[in-house]
Design a protein around this motif. Structure first.
Motif, PDB file in Angstrom:
ATOM      1  N   ARG A 220     -49.991 -47.746 -26.952  1.00 35.08           N
ATOM      2  CA  ARG A 220     -48.780 -46.849 -26.971  1.00 35.08           C
ATOM      3  C   ARG A 220     -49.085 -45.669 -27.264  1.00 35.08           C
ATOM      4  O   ARG A 220     -49.056 -44.657 -26.894  1.00 35.08           O
ATOM      5  CB  ARG A 220     -48.028 -46.703 -28.267  1.00 35.08           C
ATOM      6  N   ILE A 221     -51.111 -45.578 -28.387  1.00 37.87           N
ATOM      7  CA  ILE A 221     -51.611 -44.058 -28.561  1.00 37.87           C
ATOM      8  C   ILE A 221     -52.109 -43.640 -27.574  1.00 37.87           C
ATOM      9  O   ILE A 221     -52.092 -42.222 -26.820  1.00 37.87           O
ATOM     10  CB  ILE A 221     -52.256 -44.269 -30.032  1.00 37.87           C
ATOM     11  N   PHE A 222     -52.418 -44.117 -26.736  1.00 41.41           N
ATOM     12  CA  PHE A 222     -53.215 -44.042 -25.540  1.00 41.41           C
ATOM     13  C   PHE A 222     -52.276 -44.448 -23.755  1.00 41.41           C
ATOM     14  O   PHE A 222     -53.290 -43.979 -22.663  1.00 41.41           O
ATOM     15  CB  PHE A 222     -54.931 -44.795 -25.510  1.00 41.41           C
ATOM     16  N   GLN A 223     -51.179 -44.877 -23.943  1.00 43.03           N
ATOM     17  CA  GLN A 223     -50.008 -45.048 -23.179  1.00 43.03           C
ATOM     18  C   GLN A 223     -50.841 -45.309 -22.238  1.00 43.03           C
ATOM     19  O   GLN A 223     -50.479 -45.344 -20.997  1.00 43.03           O
ATOM     20  CB  GLN A 223     -49.535 -43.363 -22.515  1.00 43.03           C
ATOM     21  N   ASP A 224     -51.302 -46.818 -22.723  1.00 44.67           N
ATOM     22  CA  ASP A 224     -52.125 -47.907 -21.770  1.00 44.67           C
ATOM     23  C   ASP A 224     -51.076 -49.167 -21.411  1.00 44.67           C
ATOM     24  O   ASP A 224     -50.570 -49.252 -21.827  1.00 44.67           O
ATOM     25  CB  ASP A 224     -53.229 -48.552 -23.072  1.00 44.67           C
ATOM     26  N   ASP A 225     -51.693 -49.479 -20.047  1.00 46.72           N
ATOM     27  CA  ASP A 225     -50.144 -50.438 -19.361  1.00 46.72           C
ATOM     28  C   ASP A 225     -50.696 -51.070 -19.354  1.00 46.72           C
ATOM     29  O   ASP A 225     -50.377 -51.833 -18.499  1.00 46.72           O
ATOM     30  CB  ASP A 225     -49.564 -49.813 -17.703  1.00 46.72           C
ATOM     31  N   SER A 226     -52.154 -52.074 -20.257  1.00 51.07           N
ATOM     32  CA  SER A 226     -52.691 -53.178 -19.972  1.00 51.07           C
ATOM     33  C   SER A 226     -52.445 -54.203 -21.190  1.00 51.07           C
ATOM     34  O   SER A 226     -52.459 -55.011 -20.967  1.00 51.07           O
ATOM     35  CB  SER A 226     -54.341 -52.853 -20.313  1.00 51.07           C
ATOM     36  N   SER A 227     -50.875 -53.543 -21.253  1.00 56.65           N
ATOM     37  CA  SER A 227     -49.815 -54.689 -22.098  1.00 56.65           C
ATOM     38  C   SER A 227     -49.733 -55.901 -20.799  1.00 56.65           C
ATOM     39  O   SER A 227     -49.582 -56.054 -19.990  1.00 56.65           O
ATOM     40  CB  SER A 227     -48.335 -54.110 -22.611  1.00 56.65           C
ATOM     41  N   SER A 228     -49.149 -56.932 -22.383  1.00 56.07           N
ATOM     42  CA  SER A 228     -48.879 -58.027 -20.868  1.00 56.07           C
ATOM     43  C   SER A 228     -47.337 -58.028 -20.486  1.00 56.07           C
ATOM     44  O   SER A 228     -47.238 -59.152 -19.056  1.00 56.07           O
ATOM     45  CB  SER A 228     -48.187 -59.185 -22.221  1.00 56.07           C
ATOM     46  N   THR A 229     -46.992 -57.534 -20.229  1.00 59.48           N
ATOM     47  CA  THR A 229     -45.599 -56.385 -19.779  1.00 59.48           C
ATOM     48  C   THR A 229     -45.701 -56.515 -17.881  1.00 59.48           C
ATOM     49  O   THR A 229     -45.363 -55.933 -17.378  1.00 59.48           O
ATOM     50  CB  THR A 229     -44.363 -56.175 -19.682  1.00 59.48           C
ATOM     51  N   GLY A 230     -47.024 -55.731 -18.593  1.00 62.13           N
ATOM     52  CA  GLY A 230     -47.329 -54.398 -17.423  1.00 62.13           C
ATOM     53  C   GLY A 230     -46.952 -53.240 -17.282  1.00 62.13           C
ATOM     54  O   GLY A 230     -47.101 -52.312 -16.273  1.00 62.13           O
ATOM     55  N   GLN A 231     -45.983 -53.193 -18.451  1.00 64.10           N
ATOM     56  CA  GLN A 231     -44.783 -51.547 -18.896  1.00 64.10           C
ATOM     57  C   GLN A 231     -45.065 -51.024 -19.712  1.00 64.10           C
ATOM     58  O   GLN A 231     -45.977 -51.797 -21.219  1.00 64.10           O
ATOM     59  CB  GLN A 231     -43.748 -52.069 -19.031  1.00 64.10           C
ATOM     60  N   THR A 232     -45.393 -49.433 -19.509  1.00 63.37           N
ATOM     61  CA  THR A 232     -45.334 -49.313 -21.568  1.00 63.37           C
ATOM     62  C   THR A 232     -44.234 -48.573 -21.449  1.00 63.37           C
ATOM     63  O   THR A 232     -43.678 -47.804 -20.577  1.00 63.37           O
ATOM     64  CB  THR A 232     -46.607 -48.562 -21.195  1.00 63.37           C
ATOM     65  N   ALA A 233     -43.469 -48.412 -23.188  1.00 62.66           N
ATOM     66  CA  ALA A 233     -42.079 -47.860 -23.322  1.00 62.66           C
ATOM     67  C   ALA A 233     -42.171 -46.770 -23.686  1.00 62.66           C
ATOM     68  O   ALA A 233     -43.656 -46.216 -23.908  1.00 62.66           O
ATOM     69  CB  ALA A 233     -41.831 -48.518 -24.267  1.00 62.66           C
ATOM     70  N   LEU A 237     -45.250 -39.049 -29.674  1.00 57.59           N
ATOM     71  CA  LEU A 237     -46.690 -38.816 -30.473  1.00 57.59           C
ATOM     72  C   LEU A 237     -46.229 -38.235 -31.213  1.00 57.59           C
ATOM     73  O   LEU A 237     -46.056 -37.041 -31.310  1.00 57.59           O
ATOM     74  CB  LEU A 237     -47.829 -38.394 -29.214  1.00 57.59           C
ATOM     75  N   PRO A 238     -46.616 -38.274 -32.278  1.00 53.54           N
ATOM     76  CA  PRO A 238     -46.365 -37.546 -33.840  1.00 53.54           C
ATOM     77  C   PRO A 238     -47.320 -36.022 -33.223  1.00 53.54           C
ATOM     78  O   PRO A 238     -48.024 -35.902 -32.395  1.00 53.54           O
ATOM     79  CB  PRO A 238     -47.151 -37.987 -34.918  1.00 53.54           C
ATOM     80  N   TRP A 239     -46.668 -34.890 -33.762  1.00 54.47           N
ATOM     81  CA  TRP A 239     -47.533 -34.099 -33.725  1.00 54.47           C
ATOM     82  C   TRP A 239     -49.171 -33.898 -33.544  1.00 54.47           C
ATOM     83  O   TRP A 239     -49.729 -33.563 -33.293  1.00 54.47           O
ATOM     84  CB  TRP A 239     -46.845 -32.374 -33.633  1.00 54.47           C
ATOM     85  N   TRP A 240     -49.537 -34.728 -35.245  1.00 52.13           N
ATOM     86  CA  TRP A 240     -50.132 -34.180 -35.796  1.00 52.13           C
ATOM     87  C   TRP A 240     -51.520 -35.381 -35.003  1.00 52.13           C
ATOM     88  O   TRP A 240     -52.691 -35.545 -35.719  1.00 52.13           O
ATOM     89  CB  TRP A 240     -50.789 -35.338 -37.123  1.00 52.13           C
ATOM     90  N   ASP A 251     -56.359 -41.328 -38.028  1.00 53.24           N
ATOM     91  CA  ASP A 251     -54.642 -41.318 -37.433  1.00 53.24           C
ATOM     92  C   ASP A 251     -54.534 -42.388 -37.272  1.00 53.24           C
ATOM     93  O   ASP A 251     -52.867 -42.903 -37.010  1.00 53.24           O
ATOM     94  CB  ASP A 251     -55.576 -40.580 -36.470  1.00 53.24           C
ATOM     95  N   LEU A 252     -55.213 -43.245 -36.642  1.00 55.85           N
ATOM     96  CA  LEU A 252     -54.323 -44.658 -36.814  1.00 55.85           C
ATOM     97  C   LEU A 252     -53.784 -46.039 -37.514  1.00 55.85           C
ATOM     98  O   LEU A 252     -53.089 -46.261 -37.707  1.00 55.85           O
ATOM     99  CB  LEU A 252     -55.538 -46.100 -35.226  1.00 55.85           C
ATOM    100  N   LEU A 253     -54.735 -45.252 -38.519  1.00 54.04           N
ATOM    101  CA  LEU A 253     -54.167 -45.963 -39.110  1.00 54.04           C
ATOM    102  C   LEU A 253     -52.688 -45.320 -40.071  1.00 54.04           C
ATOM    103  O   LEU A 253     -51.637 -46.142 -40.931  1.00 54.04           O
ATOM    104  CB  LEU A 253     -55.279 -45.814 -40.668  1.00 54.04           C
ATOM    105  N   GLN A 254     -52.702 -43.825 -40.084  1.00 55.88           N
ATOM    106  CA  GLN A 254     -51.652 -42.812 -40.715  1.00 55.88           C
ATOM    107  C   GLN A 254     -50.020 -43.216 -39.227  1.00 55.88           C
ATOM    108  O   GLN A 254     -49.205 -44.111 -40.409  1.00 55.88           O
ATOM    109  CB  GLN A 254     -51.741 -41.812 -40.665  1.00 55.88           C
ATOM    110  N   LEU A 255     -50.189 -43.852 -38.923  1.00 55.85           N
ATOM    111  CA  LEU A 255     -49.030 -43.999 -38.068  1.00 55.85           C
ATOM    112  C   LEU A 255     -48.922 -45.429 -37.488  1.00 55.85           C
ATOM    113  O   LEU A 255     -48.023 -45.886 -38.048  1.00 55.85           O
ATOM    114  CB  LEU A 255     -49.918 -43.935 -36.138  1.00 55.85           C
TER     115      LEU A 255
END
Length: 769
Positions: A220-233, A237-240, A251-255
């Motif tokens: 989701r952070i990188f807007q990657d469409d490689s999920s099993s559905t082939g779609q990205t909701a 992203l938070p401003w930080w 940053d990943l752990l905080q999210l």
């Protein structure tokens, strides 16, 4: 006593929900792509993770620590100077795969992690920063910790001191009864010092289910469409987190913590970890001896302390069962200490109790870990440069201005040396020892021997209170007695003026505690003053008489008819005795004649100045070396200083071994190869370049040999810190001192019975069967 049984929790494994893991992770990602710009010049040609600490690259320590916890596969993300990893791949061992991060210069750690995750096998894994180093115990605590996602938090928060709290990746926690989890993690998270639970240590464990949450968050952070559905909701992203390309692991752990899909658990540690971001961090890591102790080294250290405890117990006439009862520790624990089977912290706990219950100083029981590699500790000129600090003193206007630049040289906990590289920043051309730009110090407790490089003026206050000045040049040397005020300045603007000052403590320094308790006035009455031989002889005789509970009259009576009373009175008042007279008096006082002899300190012996030309006339040519003796004094008979030149015939050089501690500084212009045989019989070697230094322990065989000259590129990248006035060729400043094994100590040891001399320092038996 019932045998210790592990609790169910300590033997069970935790499942993916955080209650138990089927098994600990078998794979790890090491994020080592960054530039490490704050570590320059160390990172100019190698990545941070490959900087040598404790005899091998930093990353090698971490891989070894994780291997001990069952990790078999390592994915190393490389970027800056990444090709250097190829040269180390074999030495890092099996199971190491290199992941190229071509955009490392414009991206953050999260991009490196994203590339590595694609190459991971299914299941749990660790993530480890490439600019940290940690003890195996830290890895063990992470393995033992429960949770889907677990981070290591260092409660000591060392970064607060090294770089300021604002730069610390801090952790604030949420209290959920007995469970604590990370609420905020990273820099700029509005965490106060008071609410900080610890510093993020750059170590994370993801369970299988925790990994699933992490990977979904990454997509989701990188807007990657490689999920099993082939779609990205659609995902805001938070401003930080902007820009995403620069996002960090924190940053990943905080999210993940904010979204609450998984709890970020903590594995709390208290030390045993270093972040290496600056030269100062690197120096701290280098000096943390315990960080690099193998299990064998730790066992040897603990076993040696156990021998000290047994020796003291023998002196106290207490068998071990009585010691155990009086210390309120189990006998089994004491026996484990004697075998070396305790952790260092547990051993220290026993020794503290020993010191508290009995009149035994803790220093007599505690032994510092050996911080050498096979008896040698090397210190590069780069390490010296990282320790640089400028000291100011008043100038002729009364304003404080730079006077010296100090840099450290090779030191060890095993020796009494305190060597320093010192550049004279104050230029004084008047030749006047009373020039107001010359600032004398107040003298110091340590003895000092000095090698001069370049145009240096040396000043000292003689016994009459007059300031003396001596012009010194490359290869000249001196010896300065304790508490003689002195100073050094540059005589010319160029070339650079530098000294290598080696200070060390003798018997007085080692008796400092007792001297402070007795008091200086009493000590002076016992010792006298060698500058006044008659007074010193008087003090020595009075001291011996008092120890023997004998009056002057009783001495006169005991010496009849060998010495008449009048002559004895003259000797009591400080008259010099003949050898026969000393022998007679010594026999009555039950001492050695040498104990009564006073060696006068002549005026020229208080400060000894030796010119290079004088040293060279006394030089001894060996097959592979030329040894020119430098400043010496008969009042320090075990102080040996040399200008050692390695000759063209040194292929290899001759072996050198002695019972003294040795300091070596390379003040020449060409590199040499140092090889030595460690205490275990293993062979070691290293290249010493100009400006490098080394400490060599007693009885370690070593030799200096030729090695290939520096290439033009190496010479360009590594400037000689001693400038144009350096010694020409392969020139080494060699200093040897006795440490605790002085001639007096060895003479005492020589009187011990052959039935038990081998037990000294390694007590293994009780004093009776």
């Amino acid at each position: 006593m019932a045998a210790f049984q592990p609790s169910a929790k300590s033997t069970a494994s935790y499942h993916e929900d955080g209650c138990a893991n089927d098994e600990a992770p078998r794979q790890a990602v090491i994020l080592a792509a960054g530039r490490g710009s704050r570590l320059a010049p160390y990172t100019d040609s190698v990545p941070t993770a490959l900087i040598g600490i404790g005899g091998k690259p930093m990353i090698a320590h971490n891989i070894a620590a994780l291997r001990r916890q069952g990790v078999e596969h390592f994915l190393v993300c490389r970027g800056w100077q990444g090709n250097v990893f190829d040269d180390h791949l074999e030495s890092l061992g099996k199971g190491v795969t290199l992941i190229d991060c071509p955009d490392f210069a414009t991206t953050g750690m999260l991009e490196s992690l994203r590339l590595a995750v694609r190459r991971l096998k299914p299941g749990s894994f660790y993530v480890c920063y490439g600019d940290i180093i940690f003890r195996p115990s830290v890895a063990r605590q992470l393995v033992d910790a429960e949770g889907k996602v677990t981070v290591v938090a260092n409660a000591a928060i060392p970064g607060k001191e090294s770089k300021g709290f604002a730069e610390v990746e801090a952790i604030a926690v949420s209290d959920n009864g007995s469970e604590r989890s990370a609420r905020r993690i990273g820099k700029g998270r509005r965490i106060s010092e008071g609410s900080c639970a610890g510093e993020f240590a750059g170590l994370v464990k993801f369970s299988s289910s925790g990994r699933g949450v992490m990977e979904e968050t990454l997509r989701r952070i990188f807007q990657d469409d490689s999920s099993s559905t082939g779609q990205t909701a659609a995902f805001s992203l938070p401003w930080w987190l902007e820009p995403v390309q620069k996002a960090s692991l924190c940053d990943l752990l905080q999210l993940m913590a904010d979204e609450g899909a998984v709890t970020i658990s903590l594995a709390m540690v208290f030390g045993g970890w270093h972040e290496v971001n600056t030269p100062q961090d690197l120096t701290r890591a280098w000096n943390d001896t315990a960080m690099f102790l193998s299990e064998e080294d730790t066992r040897a250290q603990v076993k040696a302390m156990g021998a000290c405890l047994l020796s003291e117990a023998n002196d106290l006439k207490r068998p071990l069962p009585i010691v155990a009862k009086e210390l309120n520790v189990s006998l089994e624990r004491l026996e484990c200490l004697l075998r070396g089977n305790l952790e260092v912290s547990d051993a220290l706990d026993v020794l503290r109790k020993m010191s508290e219950v009995y009149p035994v100083p803790l220093n007599d029981l505690w032994l510092d870990a050996d911080d050498t590699t096979g008896g040698v500790r090397l210190y590069t000129s780069e390490a010296a440069e990282s320790s640089a600090r400028v000291l100011e003193r008043k100038d002729r206007t009364g304003q404080r201005a730079p006077y010296y630049e100090y840099r450290d040289a090779a030191m060890s906990r095993c020796s009494q040396f305190r060597p320093e590289w010192i550049k004279e920043l104050r230029v004084v051309k008047s030749g006047d020892p009373l020039d107001p730009d010359v600032q004398m110090n107040n003298g110091h407790l340590m003895m000092q021997t000095t090698l001069f490089i370049g145009p240096v003026d040396f000043y000292f206050t003689d016994r009459h209170g007059k300031v003396q000045r001596r012009e010194m040049n490359t290869g000249d040397s001196n010896y300065i007695s304790p508490f003689v005020p002195h100073s050094f300045t540059a005589r010319e603007d160029s070339p650079e003026a530098i000294i290598i000052a080696v200070t060390y403590g003798g018997s007085v320094r080692r008796a400092f505690t007792e001297l402070s308790r007795v008091g200086a006035s009493h000590v002076m009455s016992l010792a006298g003053d060698s500058r006044d031989p008659a007074y010193a002889r008087r003090c020595v005789l009075q001291r011996c008489l008092a120890s023997e509970c004998m009056s002057p009259e009783a001495l006169k009576e005991a010496l009849k008819p060998r010495l008449v009373a009048g002559r004895v009175e003259e000797i009591l008042q400080g008259a010099e005795s003949s050898h026969a007279e000393l022998e007679s008096i010594a026999a009555v006082l039950n001492v050695r004649a040498s104990d009564l002899f006073v060696c006068p300190l002549q005026e020229e012996e208080e400060v000894v100045v030796t010119c290079s030309s004088e040293s060279q006339t006394q030089a001894r040519r060996m097959r592979t070396y030329t040894l020119a003796p430098l400043a010496r004094t008969r009042h320090q008979p075990d102080l040996k200083t040399f200008d050692l030149e390695v000759l063209e015939t040194a292929t290899p050089g001759e072996g050198l071994t002695c019972g003294l501690h040795t300091f070596v500084y390379h003040f020449g212009s060409e590199p040499v190869k140092l090889t030595w045989i460690g205490r275990s019989g293993s062979s070691h070697s290293a290249t010493m370049r100009p400006g490098d230094s080394a400490y060599i322990a007693p009885m370690v065989e070593h030799r200096f040999s030729l090695c290939g000259p520096c290439t033009p590129a190496e010479a360009e990248s590594r400037r000689n810190p001693n400038g144009a006035a350096c010694g020409k060729g392969r020139r080494l400043f060699l200093v040897r001192i006795p440490g605790h094994l002085s001639g007096e100590t060895l003479a005492e040891f020589a009187t011990f019975s052959s039935h038990g001399r081998q037990r000294v320092g390694a007590e293994t038996v009780q004093w009776y069967n």
